[in-house]
Design a protein around this motif. Structure first.
Motif, PDB file in Angstrom:
ATOM      1  N   GLN A  11      38.681  25.608  69.157  1.00  0.00           N
ATOM      2  CA  GLN A  11      38.454  24.530  68.192  1.00  0.00           C
ATOM      3  C   GLN A  11      37.196  24.784  67.364  1.00  0.00           C
ATOM      4  N   PHE A  12      36.179  25.349  68.008  1.00  0.00           N
ATOM      5  CA  PHE A  12      34.968  25.743  67.272  1.00  0.00           C
ATOM      6  C   PHE A  12      35.337  26.718  66.154  1.00  0.00           C
ATOM      7  N   ILE A  13      36.144  27.724  66.498  1.00  0.00           N
ATOM      8  CA  ILE A  13      36.567  28.720  65.504  1.00  0.00           C
ATOM      9  C   ILE A  13      37.383  28.061  64.396  1.00  0.00           C
ATOM     10  N   HIS A  14      38.319  27.206  64.788  1.00  0.00           N
ATOM     11  CA  HIS A  14      39.203  26.563  63.817  1.00  0.00           C
ATOM     12  C   HIS A  14      38.415  25.718  62.819  1.00  0.00           C
ATOM     13  N   THR A  15      37.446  24.961  63.319  1.00  0.00           N
ATOM     14  CA  THR A  15      36.639  24.113  62.438  1.00  0.00           C
ATOM     15  C   THR A  15      35.882  24.950  61.424  1.00  0.00           C
ATOM     16  N   ARG A  16      35.303  26.048  61.883  1.00  0.00           N
ATOM     17  CA  ARG A  16      34.542  26.906  60.974  1.00  0.00           C
ATOM     18  C   ARG A  16      35.456  27.542  59.918  1.00  0.00           C
ATOM     19  N   GLU A  21      34.243  29.195  56.395  1.00  0.00           N
ATOM     20  CA  GLU A  21      33.331  30.180  56.968  1.00  0.00           C
ATOM     21  C   GLU A  21      34.107  31.291  57.667  1.00  0.00           C
ATOM     22  N   ALA A  22      33.519  32.460  57.728  1.00  0.00           N
ATOM     23  CA  ALA A  22      34.065  33.539  58.552  1.00  0.00           C
ATOM     24  C   ALA A  22      33.488  33.413  59.959  1.00  0.00           C
ATOM     25  N   VAL A  23      34.202  33.951  60.923  1.00  0.00           N
ATOM     26  CA  VAL A  23      33.789  33.873  62.326  1.00  0.00           C
ATOM     27  C   VAL A  23      34.017  35.226  62.974  1.00  0.00           C
ATOM     28  N   MET A  24      33.115  35.592  63.873  1.00  0.00           N
ATOM     29  CA  MET A  24      33.321  36.782  64.687  1.00  0.00           C
ATOM     30  C   MET A  24      33.669  36.327  66.096  1.00  0.00           C
ATOM     31  N   LEU A  25      34.821  36.767  66.572  1.00  0.00           N
ATOM     32  CA  LEU A  25      35.242  36.496  67.941  1.00  0.00           C
ATOM     33  C   LEU A  25      34.883  37.696  68.800  1.00  0.00           C
ATOM     34  N   LEU A  26      34.127  37.471  69.870  1.00  0.00           N
ATOM     35  CA  LEU A  26      33.768  38.522  70.805  1.00  0.00           C
ATOM     36  C   LEU A  26      34.542  38.295  72.095  1.00  0.00           C
ATOM     37  N   VAL A  27      35.226  39.323  72.567  1.00  0.00           N
ATOM     38  CA  VAL A  27      36.010  39.226  73.793  1.00  0.00           C
ATOM     39  C   VAL A  27      35.668  40.411  74.687  1.00  0.00           C
ATOM     40  N   VAL A  28      35.352  40.121  75.945  1.00  0.00           N
ATOM     41  CA  VAL A  28      35.163  41.211  76.907  1.00  0.00           C
ATOM     42  C   VAL A  28      36.549  41.697  77.312  1.00  0.00           C
ATOM     43  N   ALA A  29      36.892  42.902  76.881  1.00  0.00           N
ATOM     44  CA  ALA A  29      38.225  43.448  77.150  1.00  0.00           C
ATOM     45  C   ALA A  29      38.315  44.100  78.521  1.00  0.00           C
ATOM     46  N   ASP A  30      37.184  44.639  78.998  1.00  0.00           N
ATOM     47  CA  ASP A  30      37.184  45.360  80.265  1.00  0.00           C
ATOM     48  C   ASP A  30      35.769  45.340  80.828  1.00  0.00           C
ATOM     49  N   VAL A  45      30.822  33.627  66.955  1.00  0.00           N
ATOM     50  CA  VAL A  45      29.633  33.574  66.108  1.00  0.00           C
ATOM     51  C   VAL A  45      30.100  33.242  64.699  1.00  0.00           C
ATOM     52  N   SER A  46      29.618  32.145  64.137  1.00  0.00           N
ATOM     53  CA  SER A  46      30.030  31.755  62.792  1.00  0.00           C
ATOM     54  C   SER A  46      29.025  32.261  61.767  1.00  0.00           C
ATOM     55  N   SER A  47      29.449  32.277  60.513  1.00  0.00           N
ATOM     56  CA  SER A  47      28.589  32.820  59.456  1.00  0.00           C
ATOM     57  C   SER A  47      27.360  31.960  59.200  1.00  0.00           C
ATOM     58  N   ASP A  48      27.382  30.689  59.666  1.00  0.00           N
ATOM     59  CA  ASP A  48      26.191  29.854  59.504  1.00  0.00           C
ATOM     60  C   ASP A  48      25.219  30.003  60.669  1.00  0.00           C
ATOM     61  N   GLY A  49      25.542  30.919  61.599  1.00  0.00           N
ATOM     62  CA  GLY A  49      24.635  31.214  62.703  1.00  0.00           C
ATOM     63  C   GLY A  49      24.916  30.465  63.980  1.00  0.00           C
ATOM     64  N   THR A 118      47.147  31.106  63.253  1.00  0.00           N
ATOM     65  CA  THR A 118      47.196  31.641  64.616  1.00  0.00           C
ATOM     66  C   THR A 118      46.318  30.810  65.552  1.00  0.00           C
ATOM     67  N   ILE A 119      45.130  30.460  65.100  1.00  0.00           N
ATOM     68  CA  ILE A 119      44.222  29.651  65.915  1.00  0.00           C
ATOM     69  C   ILE A 119      44.834  28.279  66.186  1.00  0.00           C
ATOM     70  N   THR A 120      45.480  27.693  65.184  1.00  0.00           N
ATOM     71  CA  THR A 120      46.126  26.382  65.354  1.00  0.00           C
ATOM     72  C   THR A 120      47.204  26.443  66.422  1.00  0.00           C
ATOM     73  N   LEU A 121      48.015  27.489  66.427  1.00  0.00           N
ATOM     74  CA  LEU A 121      49.068  27.641  67.424  1.00  0.00           C
ATOM     75  C   LEU A 121      48.488  27.764  68.829  1.00  0.00           C
ATOM     76  N   ILE A 122      47.385  28.474  68.957  1.00  0.00           N
ATOM     77  CA  ILE A 122      46.724  28.602  70.256  1.00  0.00           C
ATOM     78  C   ILE A 122      46.244  27.232  70.730  1.00  0.00           C
ATOM     79  N   ILE A 123      45.602  26.481  69.848  1.00  0.00           N
ATOM     80  CA  ILE A 123      45.078  25.160  70.210  1.00  0.00           C
ATOM     81  C   ILE A 123      46.205  24.221  70.625  1.00  0.00           C
TER      82      ILE A 123
END
Length: 324
Positions: A11-16, A21-30, A45-49, A118-123
């Motif tokens: 939801q944080f990502i979706h709102t941004r 705003e652009a957003v960087m999603l960080l995922v620990v893959a391994d 991490v959103s573009s507004d910091g 895609t984010i909306t479908l996940i939510i």
């Protein structure tokens, strides 16, 4: 009902994204060894910091956040993904700045307005407790059509730009609380912030703690504990906590569920009470090996007294079993 941390992240990502705003999603893959970040940890991490979530903390996280902010600050950057290898040792080829040993591979996925659907479908799926899985690669971020066919996480890579990561979202663990009193209310509230789908079962429709329980994912009033076996199936990721009104109803539940296979089966009660109950069940001819699987008195021994303290002791024991 409070939102899970997983849902709050999306939801944080979706709102941004909706705010342009652009957003960087960080995922620990391994991950391996004593890495502070484990596979599946996520951060945005959103573009507004602004930040949400964590991939393990420490100087490693600080450095990756700064890297993400630098990318997001560039106008017109094309949304792609890359892998970052982090080794938590000095003098390694990819030092993270931490010395706890171990390593983790982190995906940095740049998201823009085009990913909002895609984010909306996940939510929506997470809100409805429906299975949903996503895939990240260098050029794709998408929902997978058959989420039930995806194992919890799949990851393969050839290089920092040639990789595929898939994850099935939603609670993998089922917490079933039999009895909906004050301890169940406290435990539900605590576990609502963890990776558990919590269900409450009680035979008292007028119970005020059931009305107050906004934390459980499901509350079911049953006609009698004699029928509890109709509602609960065996499961390797199922955790059962019995905390009914008293000795007699605890015994009814145990008789109904003793032949089921669970990851965790615990019963709330004092040592004296549970010793008497176990003696009674043995006298009925219930298999000793089955009875030995029951954890009782339930929870870690921390001299807990209040419902909230009892909930913490039980949650700690469940987490220890889950992470063993």
């Amino acid at each position: 009902m409070p939102l899970s941390k997983e849902l709050e992240l999306w939801q944080f990502i979706h709102t941004r994204l909706q705010n342009g705003e652009a957003v960087m999603l960080l995922v620990v893959a391994d991950s391996s060894g004593s890495s502070p970040g484990r596979a599946g940890y996520k951060m945005a991490v959103s573009s507004d910091g602004e930040l949400y979530g964590s991939i393990g903390g420490g100087v490693m996280e600080v450095n990756l956040v700064e890297r993400c902010r630098a990318v997001l600050s560039k106008p017109g950057a094309i949304p792609t993904a890359t892998l970052v290898e982090q080794v938590h040792q000095r003098n390694s080829p990819y030092p993270s700045g931490m010395i706890c040993s171990g390593r983790q591979t982190v995906i940095l996925r740049h998201l823009s307005a085009g990913h909002a659907v895609t984010i909306t479908l996940i939510i929506e799926s997470l809100r409805k407790h429906q299975p949903v899985a996503f895939e990240i690669s260098n050029l794709k971020f998408q929902i997978l059509e058959e989420p039930t066919d995806v194992s919890r996480r799949n990851f393969s890579s050839r290089s920092e730009t040639d990789f595929v990561y898939q994850e099935r979202l939603g609670s993998a663990n089922q917490l079933l609380i039999i009895g909906g009193g004050h301890c169940a209310l406290a435990l539900s509230e605590l576990m609502s912030r963890l990776d558990f789908h919590t269900s409450i079962y009680d035979d008292r429709s007028e119970l005020n703690t059931l009305d107050k329980n906004e934390f459980a994912d499901a509350v079911t009033v049953i006609e009698s504990y004699e029928t509890i076996g109709e509602y609960i199936e065996s499961g390797e990721d199922t955790y059962v906590v019995v905390m009914t009104l008293g000795y007699a109803s605890d015994a009814v539940v145990i008789r109904q569920l003793i032949d089921r296979e669970f990851k965790y089966f615990g019963v709330l009660g004092s040592k004296a009470k549970m010793a008497t109950l176990m003696k009674e069940l043995r006298a009925e001819g219930i298999d000793e090996q089955r009875l030995s699987r029951i954890r009782t008195p339930i929870g870690l021994s921390i001299n807990s007294r209040t419902p909230e303290e009892i909930a913490i002791s039980i949650a700690a024991e469940i987490i220890a079993v889950k992470n063993a």
